[in-house]
Design an enzyme around this catalytic site. Structure first.
Site, mmCIF file in Angstrom:
data_model
loop_
_atom_site.group_PDB
_atom_site.id
_atom_site.type_symbol
_atom_site.label_atom_id
_atom_site.label_comp_id
_atom_site.label_asym_id
_atom_site.label_seq_id
_atom_site.Cartn_x
_atom_site.Cartn_y
_atom_site.Cartn_z
ATOM 1 N N ARG A 151 1.836 -18.242 -6.857
ATOM 2 C CA ARG A 151 1.058 -17.942 -5.650
ATOM 3 C C ARG A 151 -0.346 -18.555 -5.693
ATOM 4 O O ARG A 151 -1.114 -18.433 -4.734
ATOM 5 C CB ARG A 151 0.927 -16.418 -5.481
ATOM 6 N N GLN A 160 5.558 -0.706 -4.208
ATOM 7 C CA GLN A 160 4.301 -1.396 -3.930
ATOM 8 C C GLN A 160 3.859 -1.088 -2.501
ATOM 9 O O GLN A 160 4.678 -0.887 -1.609
ATOM 10 C CB GLN A 160 4.430 -2.909 -4.159
ATOM 11 N N TYR A 184 -2.117 -20.799 -2.950
ATOM 12 C CA TYR A 184 -2.699 -20.116 -1.790
ATOM 13 C C TYR A 184 -3.914 -19.291 -2.204
ATOM 14 O O TYR A 184 -5.000 -19.425 -1.635
ATOM 15 C CB TYR A 184 -1.642 -19.222 -1.143
#
Length: 317
Positions: free
Chosen positions: A145, A212, A148
């Site tokens: 990730r 989450q 980004y």
């Protein structure tokens, strides 16, 4: 052009957020130039604006300079879902960094005010909850990730360095999970994933147990906050969190989507995603104080409008 109207550039203007922003600015009487390379943006999202005399579209990649005369710049251009930004991670980083450099350069040349769209991903997998703007984050700089997360962090650095070095009027907003109509069918973000799967009767994939948490802001509220931030005096530059502080687990979101769609799909547990944040919730005290802003659309109301949109899209597919 009407007295008081501005010439406004929106990069990523054919995207999910960009199309709503362009629509709002056009309706307010401004001259709007929408810039998009259509990687994740779609011309269909702005089709209803194409015959408006104060709306113009330019197919262009922000990684390359553009030479226009504008009063304000909203820099939204960048793929924002993991599916899209991981497709070409090098290009994602270029879009964040080179895009910021080029838009800041344009703003410096024209004297335009610039608002840069950053992200809650700058906080990474946060060790502080909820996340205030003065939290520096917990980001993996070399993970899947990172293109980004770190691209957006670097872009913020550039924005504030341009402010310090050149005294430019800039704003930074950190966008938390936002949803609503005009999300792509293949968007890859959790709301659209769940809604589309439920409407198709396919399993809803629950990664990592679904414990989450996320906080979901309806698109209309987000655009309100974005425009309010741009209108602030030069001394208010941010960063400012824009998002909904109401927190929900991913599994609860899936169950809510199933109830609202009337679907009977299976909730299927799948392995956790790499570097997937365990919790995400904005501290919006700064936005409340400086912008007089907070989200108004309840989750179930926003989801109902989103589901209605995807029903139409799937019915016409």
């Amino acid at each position: 052009m009407d007295v008081g109207a501005k010439r406004i550039l929106v990069t990523g203007g054919a995207g999910f957020l960009g199309s709503f922003l362009c629509e709002r600015l056009v309706e307010s009487g401004h001259e709007v130039l929408c810039l998009d390379n259509y990687f994740t943006g779609r011309r269909a999202k702005i089709a209803h604006l194409l015959d408006r005399p104060n709306f113009e579209v330019m197919r262009h990649d922000v990684c390359f300079p553009t030479h226009v005369e504008v009063d304000e710049i909203y820099n939204l251009a960048c793929p924002a879902s993991p599916v899209h930004y991981q497709h070409d991670p090098v290009q994602t980083t270029k879009t964040s960094v080179l895009g910021a450099i080029n838009m800041l350069g344009l703003a410096k040349r024209t004297g335009a005010k610039l608002l840069h769209a950053s992200t809650s991903e700058v906080y990474g997998d946060p060790a502080v909850h909820p996340q205030p703007e003065d939290y520096w984050g917990n980001v993996n700089p070399i993970g899947p990730r990172s293109c980004y997360d770190e691209g957006k962090r670097c872009a913020e650095t550039l924005v504030f360095d341009y402010r310090r070095q050149h005294g430019m009027p800039v704003k930074v907003m950190r966008i938390f999970n936002t949803y609503g109509p005009r999300m792509n069918l293949d968007d890859g973000r959790v709301v659209s994933n769940f809604v589309v799967a439920a409407l198709r009767g396919e399993p809803l994939q629950i990664h990592g147990g679904g414990k989450q948490t996320r906080s979901f802001c309806f698109v209309d509220d987000l655009i309100d906050g974005m425009i309010a931030l741009m209108a602030t005096p030069p001394d208010i530059c941010g960063p400012i969190n824009l998002g909904n502080p109401s927190e929900i687990t991913v599994r609860s979101l899936a169950e809510t989507v199933m109830r609202l769609t009337g679907g009977r799909s299976e909730l299927r547990d799948t392995p956790a995603l790499a570097d997937d944040p365990r919790q995400r919730r904005p501290d919006i005290a700064r936005a409340q104080k400086l912008l007089g802003w907070e989200p108004r659309v309840p989750l179930e109301q926003g989801l109902a409008r989103t589901i209605e949109y995807f029903r139409r899209v799937l019915g016409n597919a």
